[in-house]
Enzyme design. Sequence first.
Site, PDB file in Angstrom:
ATOM      1  N   PRO A   2       0.841  -1.210   0.000  1.00  0.00           N
ATOM      2  CA  PRO A   2       0.000   0.000   0.000  1.00  0.00           C
ATOM      3  C   PRO A   2       0.868   1.250   0.000  1.00  0.00           C
ATOM      4  CG  PRO A   2       0.048  -0.981   2.184  1.00  0.00           C
ATOM      5  CD  PRO A   2       0.818  -1.896   1.279  1.00  0.00           C
ATOM      6  N   GLU A   3       0.513   2.187  -0.820  1.00  0.00           N
ATOM      7  CA  GLU A   3       1.300   3.420  -0.869  1.00  0.00           C
ATOM      8  C   GLU A   3       0.788   4.388   0.181  1.00  0.00           C
ATOM      9  OE1 GLU A   3       2.513   6.492  -4.383  1.00  0.00           O
ATOM     10  OE2 GLU A   3       2.731   4.346  -4.650  1.00  0.00           O
TER      11      GLU A   3
END
Length: 276
Positions: A2-3
């Site tokens: 996940p960014e």
Amino acid sequence: MPELPEVETTRRSVEPDLLDAVVVSASVRRPRMLRRQPHARDFADRLVGRRIGHVGRHGKFLKTELEGDITWVTHLGMSGRVSLARAGDPEVAHTNVIVGMDSGVEFRLIDPRTFGFVAAYTPEDLEFSSLAALGPDALDELPSSGRLHAALENRSAPIKPTLLDQRILAGLGNIYADEALSRAGIAPQRPAQSLERPEVVRLRRAIKGTLAAGLRYGGTSLDDLAYLLPDGRAGEYVKRLRVYGREGEPCRTCGTPIRREVLRQRSTHWCPRCQS
DNA sequence: ACCTCCCTGGCC
DNA sequence: GGCCAGGGAGGT
């Protein structure tokens, strides 16, 4: 993976909570945290009652301007982190400094090893502090490759420790120095003065890219979690590290095992194939 | 332009 | 128990 949302500690996270607040209390539990304050009692005396203006940074020094020409300086040292809390929130261990605002927000400095410090400086104090000797900020004032080349020209020391010299360039620490040299394809042992112009150009871009990526991923929280974002999240840049802490692991580019060597007392990591 | 030391916690 | 750790100042 996940960014994380883009995070920039001093501007997007800390500043909105401190700007225009008035300091109502300043408590220092570990006297050692005031060792850069010529007279310890000045810290609280100079903060309390003053309104906070600009919140900024030069290299690793957090600089908070208060009305009346006082600069509140915070340095995290090796194990320090800032937490923004509300008065009455439970305290984590090693909360060494608490500065309370009229808004109910508390600036807390948590620092087990106490290598960090806080100080409230007059303009004259600032002149005699180490801040006065800092080089240009690596993020906001990164010198042109020409100027960088000139700064490295007469240095026989290896480039790695030279990058850690805050008087030349302010802001790079041990992790980001290794990472920048990896990106630039330059071996850390190379004498600084041996870098050719195209290499300095690469190094400059590498510094910029490394810092941008570090910020984008919220910084480098190692296993000890000494460093966390002010809201308590861990930075995810550790997952992206190219060489730091990866001794024996394969280079992400060529698979050659990453090497580690102590250079000027600092742990140094590099790919012997990609970096020359 | 180097080394040593300052601290504490976590890991081997 | 010893060693290691994101930093920097102070002494030589």
